[in-house]
Design an enzyme around this catalytic site. Structure first.
Site, PDB file in Angstrom:
ATOM      1  N   LYS A  69       9.505  -8.857  -4.601  1.00 27.12           N
ATOM      2  CA  LYS A  69       9.785  -7.436  -4.386  1.00 27.12           C
ATOM      3  C   LYS A  69      10.798  -6.885  -5.392  1.00 27.12           C
ATOM      4  O   LYS A  69      10.843  -5.692  -5.661  1.00 27.12           O
ATOM      5  CB  LYS A  69      10.241  -7.199  -2.956  1.00 27.12           C
ATOM      6  CG  LYS A  69       9.095  -7.462  -1.978  1.00 27.12           C
ATOM      7  CD  LYS A  69       9.398  -7.041  -0.571  1.00 27.12           C
ATOM      8  CE  LYS A  69       8.158  -7.139   0.305  1.00 27.12           C
ATOM      9  NZ  LYS A  69       7.708  -8.536   0.492  1.00 27.12           N
TER      10      LYS A  69
HETATM   11  C1  LIG Z   1       6.433  -8.919   0.869  1.00 18.87           C
HETATM   12  C2  LIG Z   1       6.023 -10.322   0.593  1.00 18.87           C
HETATM   13  C3  LIG Z   1       4.661 -10.716   0.570  1.00 18.87           C
HETATM   14  C4  LIG Z   1       3.521  -9.758   0.879  1.00 18.87           C
HETATM   15  O1  LIG Z   1       3.388  -8.749  -0.071  1.00 18.87           O
HETATM   16  P1  LIG Z   1       2.378  -7.512   0.157  1.00 18.87           P
HETATM   17  O2  LIG Z   1       2.799  -6.466  -0.806  1.00 18.87           O
HETATM   18  O3  LIG Z   1       2.525  -7.136   1.565  1.00 18.87           O
HETATM   19  O4  LIG Z   1       1.031  -8.006  -0.153  1.00 18.87           O
HETATM   20  C5  LIG Z   1       4.376 -12.032   0.263  1.00 18.87           C
HETATM   21  N1  LIG Z   1       5.351 -12.943   0.014  1.00 18.87           N
HETATM   22  C6  LIG Z   1       6.660 -12.603   0.029  1.00 18.87           C
HETATM   23  C7  LIG Z   1       7.686 -13.659  -0.235  1.00 18.87           C
HETATM   24  C8  LIG Z   1       7.051 -11.288   0.315  1.00 18.87           C
HETATM   25  O5  LIG Z   1       8.357 -10.969   0.344  1.00 18.87           O
END
Ligand SMILES: *Cc1c(COP(=O)(O)O)cnc(C)c1O
Length: 462
Positions: free
Chosen positions: A111
């Site tokens: 993120k």
């Molecule tokens: C947020 C997150 C995901 C999922 O991402 P999406 O955008 O919902 O597909 C997967 N792995 C981790 C470690 C995350 O923080």
């Protein structure tokens, strides 16, 4: 480039307006009026660029001249300087697969790739318009810490993040509460994640309050987040050996459909991705949809990959819009059916299209643990539980088809963020990188508060 809403009930807006709007004011999601494309020659030219230059080339197609080129370059530069490797999203060869590590940002999860840029972008746009913004959000862990690290120390912007007191992992709690900048407010709620979310929803529903404090959100529906994520698909292509670039498959662990939607966009833009393989954990609304054509919620259940414990994928509407050939009426009808009954069946013709766009697999906790253990025993490389769902999905695909070609698996978090799951799999926790080891000794600050909307409003007020 203008931006439109999937529901078709707003006038087209500029890129800058789309970023500040977040959710479209008609309740839909914002998308560019048309999808920009690159020719194969252009893509091979892009493959020679550094990550920030690549980001600039992709972003300008979506931004047009809304942001002067020099300013945009500077925003990108400072966003990706916060990563611990110049490649930003390096590819590693592991057990015949390529793992693309998206976790070299400040909070060690993917993120950061989007939120480091979004923080700088918000600050820039607010300064230009001489405005301020108060971000409010509830988190179960990853998003909150990435958002705090994206916004810390920025001008004209405060961030209030509600987390359930004592119910996020120790690493996540430290990553949030050790940020002592004046514009960061950690609220530990006496309750669970749903209580935090309810409070935030109720605050946003108070339009007078929302306006008075110019409240904003940083959740995964902001277009700038998707745009930022498109870049690493191009970067994966650039890093592949020349002979592997043709028709590669990308495996994406997903929950909110954000990450994989960015991959789908990259493919529409001309990147030669052969296949997008989506991996879910036991919360499998998306893999059921792709395998049956029925999009139906179920009770969310906790798993070892908590950032994917989602039963209502917030970015899904964007894909559904394109699936319906940009017909906003049809999309609106579908969304109404879904919100009324919690279930939607798309019909044969559209389902056939879905199956050409995606493959999908559901990976439960035992399979996740077995994958972490297997890869560690074979190679010494340690996967985090989210990434492991993707690698398990890749292995199933390899078992089914002998000539599958190149596979890139997106690694969404550093294993040291989820030491308990790793220890369960291999009998020992992963080695903490310096960024996590250093957290131990940092002073922390948070305010304990009741899971009560008025109490949180009073806090923001103060
Ligand atoms: C947020 C997150 C995901 C999922 O991402 P999406 O955008 O919902 O597909 C997967 N792995 C981790 C470690 C995350 O923080």
């Amino acid at each position: 480039m203008k931006y439109i809403s999937t529901r078709g009930r707003i006038e087209p807006v500029s890129f800058n307006q789309a970023v500040m709007m977040g959710l479209a004011s008609d309740g839909g999601l914002l998308l560019p009026e048309s999808i920009p494309t690159f020719s194969r020659d252009e893509i091979d030219e892009l493959a020679k660029l550094s990550y920030p230059e690549l980001a600039f080339a992709v972003f300008t197609r979506f931004i047009g001249d809304d942001i002067p080129a020099d300013d945009l370059r500077r925003l990108i530069q400072s966003s990706y300087a916060a990563f611990s490797t110049e490649l930003v999203a390096p590819l590693k060869e592991v057990d015949g697969l390529y793992i693309q590590e998206l976790f070299h940002g400040p909070t060690l999860a993917f993120k950061d790739v989007a939120l480091q840029f979004l923080g700088n972008l918000f600050e820039y746009l607010l300064q230009r318009e001489n405005r301020s913004l108060n971000i409010i959000g509830a988190t179960s862990g990853d998003t909150g810490s990435a958002a705090i690290h994206g916004i810390r120390g920025k001008e004209n912007i405060n961030i209030f993040i509600l987390h359930p007191h004592g119910k996020v992992s120790p690493v996540q709690e430290k990553q949030m509460t050790s940020v002592l900048d004046d514009n960061v407010f950690n609220l530990a709620i006496e309750g669970n994640f749903d209580d935090g979310q309810r409070v935030v929803k109720e605050i946003f529903a108070d339009l007078e309050f929302k306006q008075r404090y110019s409240l904003g959100a940083v959740n995964s529906i902001n277009w700038a987040r998707i745009m930022s994520q498109i870049v690493y698909y191009f970067s994966a292509y650039s890093q592949l050996p020349f002979e592997d670039r043709k028709d590669f498959t990308v495996v994406v662990p997903t929950g909110n459909f954000g990450n994989i939607f960015a991959g789908w966009m990259a493919k529409q833009m001309g990147l030669p991705i052969k296949r997008l393989l989506l991996a879910t954990n036991a919360n499998d609304i998306l893999s059921r949809f792709i395998n049956t054509g029925i999009y139906a919620t179920a009770q969310a259940q906790p798993t070892l990959s908590p950032s994917m414990d989602i039963q209502r994928a917030s970015n899904f509407e964007r894909y559904l819009y394109y699936l319906n050939d940009c017909d906003t009426k049809k999309l609106e009808e579908m969304m109404a059916v879904f919100s009324g009954s919690g279930s939607l069946e798309i019909g044969k013709e559209l389902f056939a299209k879905v199956q050409t766009d995606f493959n999908a697999t559901r990976v439960d906790d035992p399979a996740t643990l077995a994958t972490i253990k297997d890869i560690w025993q074979k190679t010494g490389y340690i996967l985090d539980p989210h990434t492991a769902t993707g690698v398990c999905a890749a292995n199933r695909l390899r078992d089914q088809e002998s000539k599958i070609g190149t596979i890139v698996c997106l690694a969404t978090a550093h294993p040291a963020k989820f030491p308990d799951a790793v220890e369960k799999a291999i009998g020992q926790p992963p080695l903490a990188p310096p960024a996590i080891a250093a957290l131990e000794d940092l002073p922390c600050r948070f305010d304990l508060i009741k899971a009560d909307t008025d109490a949180v409003k009073a806090y923001v007020d103060e």
